[in-house]
Motif scaffolding. Sequence first.
Motif, PDB file in Angstrom:
ATOM      1  N   UNK A 157       1.049  -1.417  -0.444  1.00 13.60           N
ATOM      2  CA  UNK A 157      -0.645   0.247   0.143  1.00 13.60           C
ATOM      3  C   UNK A 157       0.601   1.292   0.133  1.00 13.60           C
ATOM      4  N   UNK A 158       0.441   2.107  -0.397  1.00 12.15           N
ATOM      5  CA  UNK A 158       1.271   3.774  -0.963  1.00 12.15           C
ATOM      6  C   UNK A 158       0.431   4.307  -0.188  1.00 12.15           C
ATOM      7  N   UNK A 159       0.608   5.155   0.926  1.00  8.40           N
ATOM      8  CA  UNK A 159       0.056   5.858   2.320  1.00  8.40           C
ATOM      9  C   UNK A 159       0.170   7.340   2.612  1.00  8.40           C
ATOM     10  N   UNK A 160      -0.692   8.116   2.854  1.00  8.35           N
ATOM     11  CA  UNK A 160      -0.229   8.946   3.345  1.00  8.35           C
ATOM     12  C   UNK A 160      -0.578   9.522   4.447  1.00  8.35           C
ATOM     13  N   UNK A 200       3.384   6.510  15.886  1.00  4.21           N
ATOM     14  CA  UNK A 200       3.132   6.516  14.758  1.00  4.21           C
ATOM     15  C   UNK A 200       2.846   5.575  13.515  1.00  4.21           C
ATOM     16  N   UNK A 201       4.164   4.793  13.451  1.00  2.00           N
ATOM     17  CA  UNK A 201       4.281   3.581  12.965  1.00  2.00           C
ATOM     18  C   UNK A 201       3.789   2.443  13.549  1.00  2.00           C
ATOM     19  N   UNK A 202       4.332   2.547  14.609  1.00  2.00           N
ATOM     20  CA  UNK A 202       3.522   1.014  15.363  1.00  2.00           C
ATOM     21  C   UNK A 202       2.055   0.956  15.288  1.00  2.00           C
ATOM     22  N   UNK A 203       1.837   1.796  15.559  1.00  2.00           N
ATOM     23  CA  UNK A 203       0.164   2.780  15.333  1.00  2.00           C
ATOM     24  C   UNK A 203      -0.419   1.997  14.467  1.00  2.00           C
ATOM     25  N   UNK A 248       6.986  -2.004   7.459  1.00  2.00           N
ATOM     26  CA  UNK A 248       7.061  -0.824   6.564  1.00  2.00           C
ATOM     27  C   UNK A 248       8.487  -1.312   5.861  1.00  2.00           C
ATOM     28  N   UNK A 249       8.094  -0.828   4.452  1.00  2.00           N
ATOM     29  CA  UNK A 249       8.913  -0.782   3.433  1.00  2.00           C
ATOM     30  C   UNK A 249       8.918   0.468   3.294  1.00  2.00           C
ATOM     31  N   UNK A 250       9.360   1.377   3.466  1.00  2.00           N
ATOM     32  CA  UNK A 250       9.754   2.972   3.253  1.00  2.00           C
ATOM     33  C   UNK A 250       8.700   3.552   3.678  1.00  2.00           C
ATOM     34  N   UNK A 251       9.680   4.717   3.675  1.00  2.00           N
ATOM     35  CA  UNK A 251       8.852   5.961   4.190  1.00  2.00           C
ATOM     36  C   UNK A 251       9.518   6.227   5.982  1.00  2.00           C
ATOM     37  N   UNK A 276       6.111  11.350   6.043  1.00  2.00           N
ATOM     38  CA  UNK A 276       4.357  10.524   6.340  1.00  2.00           C
ATOM     39  C   UNK A 276       4.237  10.092   4.782  1.00  2.00           C
ATOM     40  N   UNK A 277       5.431  10.002   3.702  1.00  2.00           N
ATOM     41  CA  UNK A 277       4.746   9.154   2.770  1.00  2.00           C
ATOM     42  C   UNK A 277       5.146   7.897   2.971  1.00  2.00           C
ATOM     43  N   UNK A 278       4.314   6.605   2.865  1.00  2.00           N
ATOM     44  CA  UNK A 278       5.002   5.378   3.549  1.00  2.00           C
ATOM     45  C   UNK A 278       4.500   4.399   2.520  1.00  2.00           C
ATOM     46  N   UNK A 279       4.990   3.172   2.276  1.00  2.00           N
ATOM     47  CA  UNK A 279       4.588   1.750   1.973  1.00  2.00           C
ATOM     48  C   UNK A 279       5.344   0.811   2.263  1.00  2.00           C
ATOM     49  N   UNK A 280       3.740   0.179   2.985  1.00  2.00           N
ATOM     50  CA  UNK A 280       3.543  -0.830   3.516  1.00  2.00           C
ATOM     51  C   UNK A 280       3.575  -1.930   3.029  1.00  2.00           C
TER      52      UNK A 280
END
Length: 100
Positions: A17-20, A51-54, A72-75, A79-83
């Motif tokens: 997933x690409x997330x903001x 926040x990452x754990x949540x 977590x793959x990146x970020x 705020x921009x993350x890939x999970x």
Amino acid sequence: MTAAVWLREAADGSVVLTLHIQPGAKKTEFVGLHGEALKIRLAAPPVDGKANAALCAFLADFCGVPKSAVSLVSGETSRAKRVRIDGASAGALARLRALG
């Protein structure tokens, strides 16, 4: 229906997933699309990885998988993350697609 840009299924069956992310919100919830990413508000503060754990716990609960299946793959500090989510059911994928 076009494929969601923010949701990618990998050959091994996992989903990326690409997330903001908006940390420090009143409650944790899906908001909708933010550009080509799915926006999620998190009640956790952006401090010491809270926040990452949540985020990982929220996604694991939503998809019905153990927390260890969400990574977590990146970020990490962005705020921009890939999970990545391993073992999400077809039902969970359908619920995710319905968000965007």
